[in-house]
Write an enzyme that holds these catalytic residues in place. Structure first.
Site: not given
Ligand code: NVA
Ligand code: CP
Length: 325
Positions: A118, A145, A148, A241, A281, A309
């Protein structure tokens, strides 16, 4: 929820790719096969049938951003598959002190059987994957992502019994990881896709062009608009989101103004199909991108989505780490 879904993907098929970085790298058939495998793994887990496909295998998980769902679902998934996962915060490994991505990827490949990353820039995970000799899985970058979205497709399939021909509407920040992966994944499985975002927050141009081609090949359309009412009209699936993704903290104030009128609320959702489902998500900001009445209301499937997930990622792990490189 529809329990038994007839689905044409071939379970247990060989996935040609070493890595899982973006859904654009995967064919429609491969995505459907992963979904089929995810449903089978979910069924096995719910029935208490052991499924140790990754006995003795180890997944390294590098996190440069926070996580609840991704970390826990990968860790639990590896345990249920008979393997083990190691959490590696970038703050605590030498990567955070400037050791190169390529050296980190090469070293980790000597210890573990797969690596989940990540991070921020998508170019970083690409460099990581190019230098790793084991599979690399995208646990979120600024651009994509895909784990997800595989879970989202699984959730839609379970609730609607199909994906082909459904209309998916996304309202909010068009230029973020969720939107890009949703566009790619939904177009690949034959869904109509409508994105409503404010001026200046439209999806990445290159991804838009390639998704338009995929949609056309399937006889579908990708619609980009600034009008959320147009996008949500007759939608089967409504998704939003956060307005400021991780890494965008300095823009929060400006974004709150720019996204006025893009909140998913009762008035907007009255334009969707009567039996629409709502996905997010998570984490969510109630009162910003979505009202509590929608995310905690009868159309919301966000906790099925979060659970999925686990099942979707187990299919990815099994497909990529169940073979040797
Ligand atoms: N678009 C959000 C998704 C979090 C799972 C982010 O990148 O923070
Ligand atoms: N949706 C998602 O990726 O959640 P986290 O940021 O908690 O892993």
């Amino acid at each position: 929820m529809i329990n038994k879904v007839e689905w044409p993907g071939y379970s247990g098929m060989t996935i040609g790719q070493k890595d899982f970085l973006a859904l654009s790298d995967y064919s429609s058939f491969e995505i459907k096969s992963l979904l089929k495998d995810a449903m089978e793994l979910k069924q096995m887990q719910k029935s208490g049938i052991p499924h140790p496909y990754l006995q003795g295998k180890v997944l390294g998980m590098i996190f440069e951003k926070s996580s609840t769902r991704t970390r826990i679902s990968f860790e639990v998934g590896m345990l249920q598959l008979g393997g083990h996962a190691i959490f590696l915060s970038s703050k605590d490994i030498q990567l955070g002190r400037g050791e190169s991505i390529s050296d980190t990827a090469k070293v980790l490949s000597r210890y573990v059987d797969g690596i989940m990353v990540r991070t921020f820039g998508h170019d970083k995970i690409k460099e990581f994957a190019e230098n790793a000799t084991v599979p690399v899985i995208n646990g979120l970058t600024d651009l994509h992502h895909p784990c997800q979205v595989l879970a989202d497709l699984l959730t839609i399939l379970e609730h609607k019994g199909t994906l082909n021909g459904l209309k998916l509407c996304y309202i909010g920040d068009g230029n973020n990881n969720m939107t890009h992966s949703l566009m790619e994944g939904a177009a690949k499985v034959g869904m109509e896709v409508a994105i409503a975002s404010p001026n200046g927050y439209e999806p990445n141009k290159e991804i838009t062009e390639s998704v338009k081609v995929i949609a056309k090949q399937n006889g579908r359309q990708l619609t980009l608009t600034n009008d959320p009412k147009q996008a949500i009209q007759d939608a089967d699936v409504v998704i939003t989101d956060v307005w400021a993704s991780m890494g965008m903290e300095s823009e929060v104030e400006a974004r709150m103004k720019d996204f006025e009128g893009y909140q998913v609320n009762d008035e907007l959702c009255s334009l969707a199909k009567k039996d629409y489902i709502f996905l997010h998500c998570l984490p969510a900001h109630r009162g910003e991108e979505v009202t509590g009445s929608i995310i905690d209301g009868p159309h919301s499937v966000v906790f099925d989505e979060a659970e999925n997930r686990l099942h979707a990622q187990k299919a990815i792990l099994k497909a990529l780490m169940g073979k040797s490189y």
